[in-house]
Design an enzyme around this catalytic site. Structure first.
Site: not given
Ligand code: PBG
Length: 327
Positions: A197, A250
């Site tokens: 991520k 991601k």
């Molecule tokens: C929570 C999380 C996030 C997303 C999914 N889980 C946001 C972040 O890390 O700030 C983002 C998903 C999206 O942008 O569609 N940590």
């Protein structure tokens, strides 16, 4: 045309039937996971400004929302909670009567094993500071956060979730959660790690939707920096060793190389998250008449699949499934 015995690539592009025979990466409604925001304060669906056609759903309309998703052949939903109360510890995230716990129970009562319920395990929507972990001495403390993530995962399992998806990017989170689930008797609840991520500008609309923007600083001390490839492979490898059943990359679009490498190196299912900003870009350009939305979405999601994703999490899931069903 010298050198080769008259190679002509266009031979196989001549007719629609030939082109269809050569079209090898196909997306299917069952590839998709549809994210749903469940809002404890909402009494009716609340539109999300930067994500046209997405809403924060009140609990009493969640069943209908899930039904519409299942009807289109999309079998899995990913739930995010927007709680009515936030605190330092994000305690609403593991409350027995928390919004996600209620949402999972409701979906499982109504749809049983017809639906795959995946729950996001993180703290940013639940903490008053908006970080994905517990703050100690001005920093996100890894090991204190693990304890809370374990509690959240177990509370989701108690409510009946099929898969927990830890997204806070704490070191050792998959291992900790696996142990917590096993010790509580939930050996069959699977883990989808948000393994690779990245700290991305494409999460902006989500943070509006989930009210989870950090109040100070950013997430760069826990999410990955986009300049690196090997680090992503190492994160994925660690999550697999720690017991992840599915690993995720991601965002998707700017990280197709990572999806492709992960697919070629590892034998676990690879999920890709086509995130909120990727959705918003397409919606905005389509609204302005600058691109053909349907053509662009089919091309993007097929590209993500071609790169190696086995599962695609996308806000377009229902729309695309509808198009695919019409073919
Ligand atoms: C929570 C999380 C996030 C997303 C999914 N889980 C946001 C972040 O890390 O700030 C983002 C998903 C999206 O942008 O569609 N940590």
């Amino acid at each position: 045309m010298s050198g080769f015995p008259s190679v002509r690539m266009r031979r196989l592009r001549r007719t629609p039937a030939l082109r269809s025979m050569m079209f090898k990466s196909r997306i299917h409604p069952s590839d998709f996971v549809y994210p749903i925001f469940v809002d404890e304060n909402a009494r009716k669906p609340v539109p999300i400004n930067s994500m046209p056609e997405c809403f924060r759903m009140p609990l009493n309309e969640l069943g209908e929302e899930a039904r519409k998703t299942l009807e289109k052949g999309v079998k899995a939903v990913l739930l995010f909670g927007v709680p009515s109360k936030k605190d330092d510890l994000g305690s609403a995230a593991f409350a027995e009567d928390g919004i996600i716990q209620k949402a999972v129970r409701l979906l499982k009562e109504e749809f049983g094993d017809e639906i795959v319920v995946i729950t996001d395990v993180c703290l940013c929507e639940y903490t008053n500071h908006g970080h994905c972990g517990i703050i100690k001495n001005g920093e996100v403390d890894n090991d204190l956060t693990l304890e809370v993530l374990g509690k959240i995962a177990v509370s989701h399992a108690q409510a009946g979730t099929d898969i927990v998806a830890p997204s806070s990017m704490m070191d050792g989170q998959v291992k900790h959660i696996r142990n917590a689930l096993d010790n509580a008797g939930f050996k069959d609840v699977a883990i989808m790690g948000y393994s690779a991520k990245y700290a991305s500008s494409f999460y902006g609309p989500f943070r509006e939707a989930a009210e989870s923007k950090p109040k100070f600083g950013d997430r760069k001390s826990y999410q990955m920096s986009y300049g690196s490839q090997k680090e992503a492979l190492r994160e994925i490898e660690l999550d697999i060793m720690e017991g992840a059943d599915i690993v995720m990359v991601k965002p998707a679009l700017a990280y197709l190389d990572i999806i492709n490498l992960a697919k070629s190196r590892f034998n676990v299912p690879i999920a890709a998250y086509n995130v909120s900003g990727e959705y918003a870009m397409v919606k905005a350009a389509a609204k302005l008449g600058w691109i053909d939305e349907k053509a662009a979405v089919l091309e993007i999601l097929t590209g993500v699949k071609r790169a190696g994703a086995d599962i695609i999490i996308t806000y377009f899931a229902r729309e695309v499934a509808q198009w695919l069903n019409q073919n």
